[in-house]
Write a protein that holds these residues in place. Sequence first.
Motif, PDB file in Angstrom:
ATOM      1  N   THR A  88       3.430   2.018   5.288  1.00 21.12           N
ATOM      2  CA  THR A  88       4.025   2.007   3.944  1.00 21.12           C
ATOM      3  C   THR A  88       3.634   0.734   3.209  1.00 21.12           C
ATOM      4  OG1 THR A  88       5.881   3.384   4.646  1.00 21.12           O
ATOM      5  CG2 THR A  88       6.218   2.042   2.675  1.00 21.12           C
ATOM      6  N   LEU A  90       0.994  -1.197   3.874  1.00 21.04           N
ATOM      7  CA  LEU A  90      -0.454  -1.180   3.615  1.00 21.04           C
ATOM      8  C   LEU A  90      -0.784  -0.302   2.417  1.00 21.04           C
ATOM      9  CD1 LEU A  90      -1.865  -0.965   7.254  1.00 21.04           C
ATOM     10  CD2 LEU A  90      -1.497  -2.993   5.827  1.00 21.04           C
ATOM     11  N   GLU A  91      -0.119   0.823   2.309  1.00 22.03           N
ATOM     12  CA  GLU A  91      -0.350   1.714   1.163  1.00 22.03           C
ATOM     13  C   GLU A  91       0.098   1.041  -0.136  1.00 22.03           C
ATOM     14  OE1 GLU A  91       1.432   5.904  -0.417  1.00 22.03           O
ATOM     15  OE2 GLU A  91       0.832   5.835   1.689  1.00 22.03           O
ATOM     16  N   ALA A  92       1.256   0.404  -0.122  1.00 14.90           N
ATOM     17  CA  ALA A  92       1.753  -0.275  -1.323  1.00 14.90           C
ATOM     18  C   ALA A  92       0.816  -1.402  -1.765  1.00 14.90           C
ATOM     19  CB  ALA A  92       3.153  -0.821  -1.077  1.00 14.90           C
ATOM     20  N   LEU A  93       0.211  -2.076  -0.800  1.00 16.31           N
ATOM     21  CA  LEU A  93      -0.708  -3.179  -1.106  1.00 16.31           C
ATOM     22  C   LEU A  93      -2.148  -2.714  -1.297  1.00 16.31           C
ATOM     23  CD1 LEU A  93       0.637  -5.873   1.393  1.00 16.31           C
ATOM     24  CD2 LEU A  93       1.161  -5.622  -1.045  1.00 16.31           C
ATOM     25  N   LYS A  94      -2.359  -1.404  -1.162  1.00 12.70           N
ATOM     26  CA  LYS A  94      -3.695  -0.806  -1.321  1.00 12.70           C
ATOM     27  C   LYS A  94      -4.716  -1.410  -0.355  1.00 12.70           C
ATOM     28  CE  LYS A  94      -3.000   0.429  -6.205  1.00 12.70           C
ATOM     29  NZ  LYS A  94      -1.659   0.766  -6.075  1.00 12.70           N
ATOM     30  N   LEU A  95      -4.313  -1.516   0.916  1.00 14.34           N
ATOM     31  CA  LEU A  95      -5.182  -2.052   1.954  1.00 14.34           C
ATOM     32  C   LEU A  95      -5.644  -0.917   2.861  1.00 14.34           C
ATOM     33  CD1 LEU A  95      -3.216  -5.284   2.920  1.00 14.34           C
ATOM     34  CD2 LEU A  95      -5.289  -5.108   1.541  1.00 14.34           C
ATOM     35  N   ASP A  96      -6.946  -0.698   2.901  1.00 18.78           N
ATOM     36  CA  ASP A  96      -7.512   0.366   3.735  1.00 18.78           C
ATOM     37  C   ASP A  96      -7.850  -0.102   5.140  1.00 18.78           C
ATOM     38  OD1 ASP A  96      -7.409   2.185   1.612  1.00 18.78           O
ATOM     39  OD2 ASP A  96      -9.382   1.556   0.886  1.00 18.78           O
TER      40      ASP A  96
END
Length: 119
Positions: A88, A90-96
């Motif tokens: 969650t 990582l998705e919020a921070l836009k980290l792939d």
Amino acid sequence: MKSMTIAAQHGSIHILEADRPATTSESKSLPVVFVHGMACSADIWNAQIAYAARIQRAIAIDLRGHGASTSPADGNYSSAACATDLFTVLEALKLDAIALVGHSYGACVALAAAATAPQ
């Protein structure tokens, strides 16, 4: 270092984050995410965040029910549930892609996350 809260399915997850100085040349290093053990908080990683942020983005999360993160109503502190919280964030921070560091129980969370999404 900045502090922020990210909405999660069970409540909220608190993170600490620092980025390399704008004057630093572009780094090809992956952002590093630190996960603490039980009965700790993201604060245990302050020195590591400061050191890593000299050349790359560095993030530490407070696991559910620790530090400034909310406790789950269902009492689920499993490594799989904590890994879901990590995703969650990582998705919020836009980290792939990240470099993931876990200590003690945080290593169990890191392994659960890696098993779920090895890429």
